[in-house]
Design a protein around this motif. Structure first.
Motif, short mmCIF file in Angstrom:
data_model
loop_
_atom_site.label_atom_id
_atom_site.label_comp_id
_atom_site.label_asym_id
_atom_site.label_seq_id
_atom_site.Cartn_x
_atom_site.Cartn_y
_atom_site.Cartn_z
N HIS A 81 3.09 -3.25 -7.45
CA HIS A 81 2.45 -2.57 -8.59
C HIS A 81 2.25 -1.10 -8.22
O HIS A 81 1.86 -0.80 -7.08
CB HIS A 81 1.12 -3.24 -8.91
N PRO A 82 2.52 -0.17 -9.13
CA PRO A 82 2.40 1.26 -8.79
C PRO A 82 1.06 1.66 -8.18
O PRO A 82 1.02 2.41 -7.20
CB PRO A 82 2.63 1.97 -10.12
N ALA A 83 -0.03 1.15 -8.73
CA ALA A 83 -1.36 1.50 -8.21
C ALA A 83 -1.58 0.92 -6.82
O ALA A 83 -2.06 1.59 -5.91
CB ALA A 83 -2.46 1.05 -9.16
N ARG A 122 -2.30 1.36 -1.00
CA ARG A 122 -2.08 0.84 0.34
C ARG A 122 -1.65 1.92 1.31
O ARG A 122 -1.78 1.77 2.52
CB ARG A 122 -1.12 -0.33 0.34
N ARG A 123 -1.13 3.05 0.79
CA ARG A 123 -0.80 4.18 1.66
C ARG A 123 -2.03 5.05 1.94
O ARG A 123 -2.05 5.79 2.91
CB ARG A 123 0.30 5.02 1.03
N ASP A 150 -5.20 -4.58 3.08
CA ASP A 150 -4.76 -4.83 4.46
C ASP A 150 -3.33 -5.33 4.48
O ASP A 150 -3.08 -6.50 4.68
CB ASP A 150 -5.70 -5.83 5.13
N PHE A 151 -2.41 -4.42 4.24
CA PHE A 151 -1.00 -4.80 4.25
C PHE A 151 -0.44 -4.88 5.67
O PHE A 151 0.62 -5.42 5.88
CB PHE A 151 -0.18 -3.84 3.39
N GLU A 152 -1.17 -4.37 6.63
CA GLU A 152 -0.75 -4.49 8.02
C GLU A 152 -0.79 -5.93 8.49
O GLU A 152 -0.03 -6.33 9.37
CB GLU A 152 -1.63 -3.62 8.94
N GLN A 153 -1.68 -6.75 7.90
CA GLN A 153 -1.78 -8.14 8.31
C GLN A 153 -0.47 -8.89 8.10
O GLN A 153 -0.14 -9.78 8.83
CB GLN A 153 -2.96 -8.84 7.62
#
Length: 131
Positions: A84-86, A91-92, A123-126
Motif C-alpha cells: 500500500h502506498p502509505a 516503513r521507510r 517492523d518490516f525488519e522482522q
C-alpha cells in the motif's frame, strides 16, 4: 473513539493475533479523509494472504475476548498489503516495535493522503530476521 482506547484495543489485537500465529509486520489506526471513522490497518506476514482466514481470526479473537475490546468491533479492522502506498512510505520512515504508538497528522505518502494516524507497529525488519 478515544485515542487511548484505540491504542489499547489495537495493541490487544496485535498481541492476540501474534499469539495465534499471525505476527503483523505493521499495524496502525487510520482516520480516513472521506469519512470521519477510524480503521485499524493490519499488515499480516508476507506468507499470509488468505483474507477470509484473516478476518475470521480477527472476528474470533474479538468475540472471545470482550473484556479486552470494549467499544471495539471486528469491522474496524482492515487487512492491508505491505505494498500500500502509505505503508510503503511509512516503513521507510518509522520503525515501531513492541507496544509503541506514534501519532502522525496531515501527511501525503506516495500520493495517498493520510489525515490522521496512530502507528502501533511498523517492523518490516522482522520479515528479514525470521525468513
Amino acid at each position: 473513539m478515544d485515542k487511548s482506547l484505540l491504542v489499547k484495543s489495537g495493541h490487544a489485537l496485535v498481541d492476540l493475533l501474534e499469539a495465534n500465529g499471525v505476527r503483523p509486520s505493521a499495524a496502525m489506526w487510520v482516520r480516513g479523509a472521506d469519512i470521519d471513522a477510524w480503521r485499524l490497518w493490519i499488515v499480516p506476514p508476507e506468507n499470509f494472504q488468505d483474507k477470509r482466514d484473516f478476518y475470521r481470526r480477527v472476528s474470533e479473537i474479538v468475540s472471545n475476548n470482550p473484556d479486552r475490546f470494549q467499544g471495539f468491533d471486528a469491522s474496524y479492522v482492515e487487512m492491508v498489503s505491505s505494498g500500500h502506498p502509505a505503508v510503503s512510505a511509512l516503513r521507510r520512515m518509522f520503525r515501531v516495535e513492541g507496544q509503541g504508538d506514534v501519532s502522525i497528522q496531515s501527511n501525503m505518502l506516495n500520493g495517498f493522503y493520510l489525515p490522521d494516524g496512530i502507528i502501533l507497529r511498523m517492523d518490516f525488519e522482522q520479515v528479514k530476521r525470521v525468513g
